[in-house]
Design a protein around this motif. Structure first.
Motif, PDB file in Angstrom:
ATOM      1  N   ALA A  37       0.842  -1.208   0.000  1.00  0.00           N
ATOM      2  CA  ALA A  37       0.000   0.000   0.000  1.00  0.00           C
ATOM      3  C   ALA A  37       0.874   1.254   0.000  1.00  0.00           C
ATOM      4  CB  ALA A  37      -0.947   0.000   1.201  1.00  0.00           C
ATOM      5  N   MET A  38       2.024   1.197   0.662  1.00  0.00           N
ATOM      6  CA  MET A  38       2.934   2.340   0.648  1.00  0.00           C
ATOM      7  C   MET A  38       3.500   2.534  -0.752  1.00  0.00           C
ATOM      8  SD  MET A  38       6.376   3.267   2.808  1.00  0.00           S
ATOM      9  CE  MET A  38       5.549   3.410   4.373  1.00  0.00           C
ATOM     10  N   LEU A  39       3.815   1.441  -1.427  1.00  0.00           N
ATOM     11  CA  LEU A  39       4.295   1.562  -2.803  1.00  0.00           C
ATOM     12  C   LEU A  39       3.213   2.150  -3.699  1.00  0.00           C
ATOM     13  CD1 LEU A  39       6.366  -1.701  -3.377  1.00  0.00           C
ATOM     14  CD2 LEU A  39       7.097   0.511  -2.476  1.00  0.00           C
ATOM     15  N   ASP A  40       1.958   1.756  -3.469  1.00  0.00           N
ATOM     16  CA  ASP A  40       0.843   2.344  -4.223  1.00  0.00           C
ATOM     17  C   ASP A  40       0.809   3.856  -4.036  1.00  0.00           C
ATOM     18  OD1 ASP A  40       0.034  -0.207  -5.008  1.00  0.00           O
ATOM     19  OD2 ASP A  40      -1.538  -0.343  -3.474  1.00  0.00           O
ATOM     20  N   GLU A  41       0.973   4.302  -2.790  1.00  0.00           N
ATOM     21  CA  GLU A  41       0.962   5.731  -2.471  1.00  0.00           C
ATOM     22  C   GLU A  41       2.096   6.464  -3.188  1.00  0.00           C
ATOM     23  OE1 GLU A  41       1.407   8.668   1.428  1.00  0.00           O
ATOM     24  OE2 GLU A  41       1.524   6.501   1.704  1.00  0.00           O
ATOM     25  N   VAL A  42       3.276   5.878  -3.186  1.00  0.00           N
ATOM     26  CA  VAL A  42       4.440   6.498  -3.828  1.00  0.00           C
ATOM     27  C   VAL A  42       4.248   6.543  -5.339  1.00  0.00           C
ATOM     28  CG1 VAL A  42       6.909   6.205  -4.287  1.00  0.00           C
ATOM     29  CG2 VAL A  42       6.027   5.917  -1.958  1.00  0.00           C
ATOM     30  N   GLU A  43       3.781   5.466  -5.915  1.00  0.00           N
ATOM     31  CA  GLU A  43       3.572   5.430  -7.365  1.00  0.00           C
ATOM     32  C   GLU A  43       2.498   6.420  -7.799  1.00  0.00           C
ATOM     33  OE1 GLU A  43       2.903   1.249  -7.736  1.00  0.00           O
ATOM     34  OE2 GLU A  43       5.032   0.829  -8.070  1.00  0.00           O
ATOM     35  N   LEU A  44       1.457   6.576  -7.000  1.00  0.00           N
ATOM     36  CA  LEU A  44       0.424   7.575  -7.287  1.00  0.00           C
ATOM     37  C   LEU A  44       1.011   8.982  -7.226  1.00  0.00           C
ATOM     38  CD1 LEU A  44      -2.530   8.305  -7.841  1.00  0.00           C
ATOM     39  CD2 LEU A  44      -2.893   8.288  -5.369  1.00  0.00           C
ATOM     40  N   ALA A  45       1.841   9.233  -6.224  1.00  0.00           N
ATOM     41  CA  ALA A  45       2.484  10.545  -6.092  1.00  0.00           C
ATOM     42  C   ALA A  45       3.371  10.835  -7.305  1.00  0.00           C
ATOM     43  CB  ALA A  45       3.292  10.615  -4.803  1.00  0.00           C
ATOM     44  N   ILE A  46       4.079   9.825  -7.786  1.00  0.00           N
ATOM     45  CA  ILE A  46       4.924  10.010  -8.964  1.00  0.00           C
ATOM     46  C   ILE A  46       4.061  10.421 -10.155  1.00  0.00           C
ATOM     47  CG2 ILE A  46       6.340   8.787 -10.673  1.00  0.00           C
ATOM     48  CD1 ILE A  46       7.558   7.216  -8.283  1.00  0.00           C
ATOM     49  N   GLN A  47       2.935   9.757 -10.327  1.00  0.00           N
ATOM     50  CA  GLN A  47       2.044  10.109 -11.437  1.00  0.00           C
ATOM     51  C   GLN A  47       1.520  11.538 -11.304  1.00  0.00           C
ATOM     52  OE1 GLN A  47       1.932   8.168 -14.068  1.00  0.00           O
ATOM     53  NE2 GLN A  47       3.224   6.756 -12.924  1.00  0.00           N
ATOM     54  N   GLN A  48       1.274  11.979 -10.078  1.00  0.00           N
ATOM     55  CA  GLN A  48       0.733  13.324  -9.848  1.00  0.00           C
ATOM     56  C   GLN A  48       1.758  14.425 -10.077  1.00  0.00           C
ATOM     57  OE1 GLN A  48      -0.833  12.860  -5.880  1.00  0.00           O
ATOM     58  NE2 GLN A  48      -2.789  12.096  -6.625  1.00  0.00           N
ATOM     59  N   VAL A  49       3.030  14.169  -9.824  1.00  0.00           N
ATOM     60  CA  VAL A  49       4.043  15.216  -9.999  1.00  0.00           C
ATOM     61  C   VAL A  49       4.688  15.174 -11.380  1.00  0.00           C
ATOM     62  CG1 VAL A  49       4.550  15.355  -7.529  1.00  0.00           C
ATOM     63  CG2 VAL A  49       5.981  13.920  -8.993  1.00  0.00           C
ATOM     64  N   ARG A  50       4.512  14.094 -12.085  1.00  0.00           N
ATOM     65  CA  ARG A  50       5.099  13.964 -13.423  1.00  0.00           C
ATOM     66  C   ARG A  50       4.601  15.077 -14.334  1.00  0.00           C
ATOM     67  NH1 ARG A  50       5.236   7.862 -15.256  1.00  0.00           N
ATOM     68  NH2 ARG A  50       7.406   7.598 -14.724  1.00  0.00           N
ATOM     69  N   GLY A  51       5.527  15.648 -15.073  1.00  0.00           N
ATOM     70  CA  GLY A  51       5.169  16.691 -16.025  1.00  0.00           C
ATOM     71  C   GLY A  51       4.817  18.024 -15.390  1.00  0.00           C
ATOM     72  N   ARG A  54       5.788  20.327  -9.424  1.00  0.00           N
ATOM     73  CA  ARG A  54       5.445  19.976  -8.040  1.00  0.00           C
ATOM     74  C   ARG A  54       6.446  18.972  -7.482  1.00  0.00           C
ATOM     75  NH1 ARG A  54      -0.533  18.038  -8.611  1.00  0.00           N
ATOM     76  NH2 ARG A  54       0.374  17.286 -10.524  1.00  0.00           N
ATOM     77  N   GLN A  55       6.471  18.921  -6.166  1.00  0.00           N
ATOM     78  CA  GLN A  55       7.330  17.982  -5.449  1.00  0.00           C
ATOM     79  C   GLN A  55       6.467  17.259  -4.424  1.00  0.00           C
ATOM     80  OE1 GLN A  55      10.289  20.520  -3.731  1.00  0.00           O
ATOM     81  NE2 GLN A  55      11.289  20.911  -5.690  1.00  0.00           N
ATOM     82  N   TRP A  56       6.972  16.145  -3.949  1.00  0.00           N
ATOM     83  CA  TRP A  56       6.260  15.342  -2.957  1.00  0.00           C
ATOM     84  C   TRP A  56       7.296  14.690  -2.063  1.00  0.00           C
ATOM     85  CZ3 TRP A  56       5.963  10.089  -1.707  1.00  0.00           C
ATOM     86  CH2 TRP A  56       4.824   9.683  -0.980  1.00  0.00           C
ATOM     87  N   GLN A  57       6.945  14.550  -0.795  1.00  0.00           N
ATOM     88  CA  GLN A  57       7.849  13.833   0.104  1.00  0.00           C
ATOM     89  C   GLN A  57       7.056  13.006   1.095  1.00  0.00           C
ATOM     90  OE1 GLN A  57      10.449  16.325   2.365  1.00  0.00           O
ATOM     91  NE2 GLN A  57       8.852  17.134   3.652  1.00  0.00           N
ATOM     92  N   LYS A  58       7.675  11.935   1.534  1.00  0.00           N
ATOM     93  CA  LYS A  58       7.111  11.076   2.572  1.00  0.00           C
ATOM     94  C   LYS A  58       8.182  10.908   3.628  1.00  0.00           C
ATOM     95  CE  LYS A  58       4.456   7.002   3.465  1.00  0.00           C
ATOM     96  NZ  LYS A  58       3.369   7.691   4.122  1.00  0.00           N
ATOM     97  N   ILE A  59       7.915  11.463   4.785  1.00  0.00           N
ATOM     98  CA  ILE A  59       8.855  11.378   5.904  1.00  0.00           C
ATOM     99  C   ILE A  59       8.554  10.120   6.695  1.00  0.00           C
ATOM    100  CG2 ILE A  59       9.693  12.501   7.997  1.00  0.00           C
ATOM    101  CD1 ILE A  59       8.777  15.177   6.697  1.00  0.00           C
ATOM    102  N   GLY A  60       9.545   9.269   6.808  1.00  0.00           N
ATOM    103  CA  GLY A  60       9.391   8.035   7.563  1.00  0.00           C
ATOM    104  C   GLY A  60      10.135   8.110   8.892  1.00  0.00           C
ATOM    105  N   HIS A  61      10.185   7.000   9.579  1.00  0.00           N
ATOM    106  CA  HIS A  61      10.879   6.947  10.865  1.00  0.00           C
ATOM    107  C   HIS A  61      12.381   7.136  10.696  1.00  0.00           C
ATOM    108  CE1 HIS A  61       7.315   5.764  13.027  1.00  0.00           C
ATOM    109  NE2 HIS A  61       7.086   4.833  12.127  1.00  0.00           N
ATOM    110  N   GLU A  62      12.951   6.479   9.690  1.00  0.00           N
ATOM    111  CA  GLU A  62      14.399   6.513   9.481  1.00  0.00           C
ATOM    112  C   GLU A  62      14.810   7.264   8.219  1.00  0.00           C
ATOM    113  OE1 GLU A  62      16.688   5.147  11.596  1.00  0.00           O
ATOM    114  OE2 GLU A  62      15.097   4.512  12.947  1.00  0.00           O
TER     115      GLU A  62
END
Length: 120
Positions: A37-51, A54-62
């Motif tokens: 599900a996290m990979l789904d979220e990242v792949e969706l974000a890539i599609q949204q910023v492509r072209g 915009r930028q996107w980030q996901k802050i994790g624990h490490e």
């Protein structure tokens, strides 16, 4: 960008990436941990910023994943050392804490990760 996927002694997927891209493997091992599900979220974000600009980030624990339409950066959250914190003659080795790659290469690695999980 070369990588190897295998199962560790606990049965979890363990990713090892080539020199210069180690942090991507660490991100998969520490933040994703088989969570598709996290990979789904990242792949969706890539599609949204492509072209776009915009930028996107996901802050994790490490690790933090940062991306724009062309580039992906994975960075350890702990690498905020300033020059004065190091002793003279010492340097901070951060090659394993910071990795950059193109979006297409990153998507290929995520595809390989998904396929490995599906086949185990």
């Amino acid at each position: 960008m070369d990588y190897e996927l295998r199962l560790d002694v606990t049965g979890q997927v363990f990713a090892t990436f080539s020199m210069g891209h180690e942090a991507i493997g660490h991100w998969l091992n520490e933040e994703v941990k088989g969570n598709l599900a996290m990979l789904d979220e990242v792949e969706l974000a890539i599609q949204q910023v492509r072209g776009s600009e915009r930028q996107w980030q996901k802050i994790g624990h490490e690790y933090t994943l940062w991306l724009d339409g062309e580039e992906v950066i994975v960075r350890a959250n702990q690498i905020d050392l300033e020059g004065d914190e190091m002793e003279d003659g010492m340097f901070y080795y951060d090659e394993e804490s910071l990795s950059c790659c193109g979006v297409e290469d990153f998507l290929e690695a995520l595809k390989g990760y998904r396929e490995f999980i599906a086949g185990r």
